[in-house]
Each structure stands twice: as C-alpha cells, then as structure tokens.
Design a protein around this motif. Structure first.
Motif, short mmCIF file in Angstrom:
data_model
loop_
_atom_site.label_atom_id
_atom_site.label_comp_id
_atom_site.label_asym_id
_atom_site.label_seq_id
_atom_site.Cartn_x
_atom_site.Cartn_y
_atom_site.Cartn_z
N ILE A 15 0.69 -1.04 0.19
CA ILE A 15 0.02 0.12 0.02
C ILE A 15 0.89 1.22 0.14
O ILE A 15 1.71 1.42 0.94
N HIS A 16 0.61 2.14 -0.85
CA HIS A 16 1.25 3.31 -1.07
C HIS A 16 0.30 4.41 -0.82
O HIS A 16 -0.69 4.87 -1.22
N ARG A 17 0.67 5.12 0.21
CA ARG A 17 -0.15 6.32 0.96
C ARG A 17 0.47 7.63 0.70
O ARG A 17 1.49 7.79 1.18
N PRO A 18 -0.38 8.34 0.10
CA PRO A 18 -0.07 9.96 -0.25
C PRO A 18 -0.06 10.74 0.94
O PRO A 18 -0.72 10.28 1.89
N ALA A 19 0.65 11.74 1.21
CA ALA A 19 0.80 12.72 2.19
C ALA A 19 -0.32 13.35 2.43
O ALA A 19 -0.80 13.63 3.48
N ASN A 20 -1.07 13.62 1.24
CA ASN A 20 -2.31 14.52 1.25
C ASN A 20 -3.54 13.41 0.49
O ASN A 20 -3.82 13.75 -0.67
N PRO A 21 -3.89 12.64 1.28
CA PRO A 21 -4.87 11.63 0.30
C PRO A 21 -6.32 12.23 -0.04
O PRO A 21 -6.92 13.11 0.83
N ASN A 22 -6.91 11.95 -1.32
CA ASN A 22 -8.05 12.58 -1.85
C ASN A 22 -9.18 11.94 -1.65
O ASN A 22 -10.27 12.18 -2.31
N GLY A 23 -8.95 10.55 -1.15
CA GLY A 23 -10.34 9.74 -0.68
C GLY A 23 -10.36 8.91 -1.74
O GLY A 23 -10.92 7.71 -1.49
N THR A 24 -9.52 8.66 -2.99
CA THR A 24 -9.54 7.85 -4.02
C THR A 24 -8.73 6.83 -3.69
O THR A 24 -7.79 6.98 -2.81
N ALA A 25 -8.90 5.38 -4.20
CA ALA A 25 -8.09 4.39 -3.90
C ALA A 25 -8.28 3.41 -5.01
O ALA A 25 -9.14 3.36 -5.79
#
Length: 340
Positions: A69-79
């Motif tokens: 799993i690659h987690r962004p610093a500022n997630p936009n809610g989409t996966a």
C-alpha cells in the motif's frame, strides 16, 4: 436506500473490527491477504524478482499474497488496486505496477499493488481471482484507517492484470473463496475499472496469450475468464488504453471489451494509440502511450471518482517514468511471453 449507501453503512459498521494496518501515516505499508496458516504450502523456494531482460522487476513464486500500500501525504479519498500483468506466470511489479502506484500516490490517490498467487506455481487457476476479490474487500474494511472513501475504490490492471481486473469488475457476485471473516461481508465490486493493453478474451482467434495457457488448468477457464462474456449493465465504468501494434495482446481485445460494454450501456472510454507495442507501464516520456496517465485522470475526474489534480501532473513526482521494456520482436511474440 441506494446500493452505494447500503455498502457505506455496512462498511462503517465493520471498520472497528476489520482493520489490519498498524499505523495511519503516509508511506508504504504491507497488508497480508490471508491469516497465517490459512493457505496450504504449495510454492517451493523463496519469492524471486527478475533482474534482466523482460523479467526485470517481475515477481515470481508468490506464496504470501499481500498488498503493498502506497499512502499519499495528502489523500484525496480515492483508492486504486493495481494489478500488474505477466501472463499469470509472473507479475510485472518493478516496471509497471509499482511506478503506476507511485504516480497515483503523487497526486493524492491511495494505491495498493497486489502480489497474487499464480497457477504456474501449482495454485488453482481461481487463486489470483480469489486474491483480487479478497484485496478489494480488505481495502474497504480498512477504508477508515487509510483515509479513503469506500465508494471510490477502483481497480487498474495491465495485460493479464487487466484480465484479472475485468473479472473482478464483472463477476463480483461470484465468491471465488469461502467467507473467512467480517471483511468478507463487504462488497468486492470495484467502483471503476482501468484496463491497459488488456488480455480480455481467452477465445479464438485471440487465444494466443500466455494467460490462456496458464489458466487452462481449469477445465472451464475459457468461459470463466473471458471478460467480454461477463460484461453486465451494473458493472463499473471502464477506461481502456491499447496500442494498435501490440503483438502480444491484439488490440481487438480492447475493441471487444469496448463493444461489450457499450452493448450493456456501461460507460466506456477507449484510447487506441498508433504505436507503443506491449508492456509500456507508464510509458516512456515523449511516446504516444505516455499520454494515458493524463487521459485516465481526466476520465476519473469527469466520472466523479477523483478530486481535481494539482496544477502540474507529471508521470512521477521528481522522477522520470521508468522506460518500458523494448518492443517484443516476432520470435518473442511466437513464444507468447505475455510480458506484462
């Protein structure tokens, strides 16, 4: 109450009992699909990663299916669940799946690269589909921990990985494994589907791929895993990208999928590039196929699956997209390597 709202309610009720991630922070995490001891010992020897030629970065002998799993610093809610290809005998992680995941994470999308089991190692032909279905459910079970909207979880597959993605998106009401825990009460249907240079059908005259050969351990594989035969009106919207000169997965795979989707009134967008061959991943900068990431984001935004992107959309933040493997020559095509 809509299906989407029913799903959201069920997910909310299960989040407290189904989370399997230790930390909620940006970066890369590993989530095993199955509990220790649940799977039989089938694979002999350690998992391997190729280091030369068309096998560069490709993973083989998977015995512990998992999500990277690659987690962004500022997630936009989409996966997005990322399914690398490789003809069901290897998974192109290093040159395709992981770069795609890193690029999407750079624009705020939480991504999960699936390491799935393959029939070439002695697993049943249904094993990759069971792993994919379980992965979708675990992403929804961990939606709160990951900071994602459980109704905006899509799947993106390349080549054989697109075949897997297509089956997950059309046969989502078929259980590929017996229910194991609370996560398996969650829906496995992706909310959107992206298919890149896909293997769609296992039927002639396009049954020349390595995927067809590897899945043949299941007697009814041709019918079970030819995606176009399972297209249905309630499947997710489809994004397709292919090169007309692809010698591994003929461009007619994408044309079949597009036509089948249109016949069922499923929203579908198809991009056919004049040149590009097969197994291009993100695409070498400056090539025709390197346009697909921007086209995909535009499509995802237009369909409400992704928030507005940053002003600049680079293939990879601060990096140059990895070079795609060289085009496959005719001799390699005859060997049906199905490289990604």
């Amino acid at each position: 109450m809509t299906t989407r709202h029913r799903w959201a309610g069920l997910i909310a009720g299960l989040l407290l009992t189904c989370t399997g991630l230790a930390h909620a922070q940006a970066g890369t995490q590993i989530l095993d699909l199955w509990p220790d001891g649940h799977l039989p010992q089938v694979v002999s020897g350690p998992e391997l990663v190729g280091n030369e030629g068309s096998s560069m970065g490709a993973v083989t002998r998977v015995s512990q299916p998992r999500l990277e799993i690659h987690r962004p610093a500022n997630p936009n809610g989409t996966a997005v669940l990322i399914l690398g290809g490789g003809g069901y005998f290897r998974i192109q992680v290093g040159t395709a799946a992981r770069p795609m995941a890193q690029w999407l994470a750079s624009i705020g999308v939480t991504t999960a690269v699936l390491y799935y089991r393959m029939p070439v190692d002695g697993w049943p032909a249904s094993a990759p589909f069971a792993d994919g279905q379980r992965a979708m459910r675990l992403l929804r079970a961990n939606a709160g921990e990951l900071g994602i909207d459980p109704t905006k979880i899509g799947v993106m597959g390349s080549s054989a990985g697109a075949n897997l993605a297509g089956i997950l998106s059309t046969r989502f009401d078929h259980d590929f494994y017996p229910a194991l825990d609370a996560s398996d009460r969650l829906p496995s249907r992706p909310d959107f589907l992206a298919m890149l240079y896909p293997v769609v059908t296992l039927k002639p005259p396009y049954d020349t791929t390595r995927s067809r050969r590897e899945l043949a351990t299941q007697p009814d594989a041709v019918e079970a895993y030819s995606v176009e035969g399972h297209v249905r009106s309630d499947m997710p919207p489809v994004f397709l990208a292919h090169a007309a000169d692809d010698r591994i997965a003929d461009v007619n795979h994408s044309l079949l999928m597009f036509q089948a989707a249109r016949a069922q009134n499923v929203p579908a967008e198809l991009h056919v590039f004049d040149r590009g061959g097969h197994s291009w991943g993100l695409g070498k900068p400056g090539t025709q196929v390197a346009q697909w990431p921007r086209l995909f984001v535009t499509w995802a935004r237009a369909n409400g699956f992704m928030a507005a992107p940053p002003v600049s959309l680079q293939p990879l933040t601060g990096q140059t997209a990895p070079l795609a493997p060289p085009p496959v020559d005719s001799d390699d095509a005859d060997l049906e390597e199905d490289g990604d």
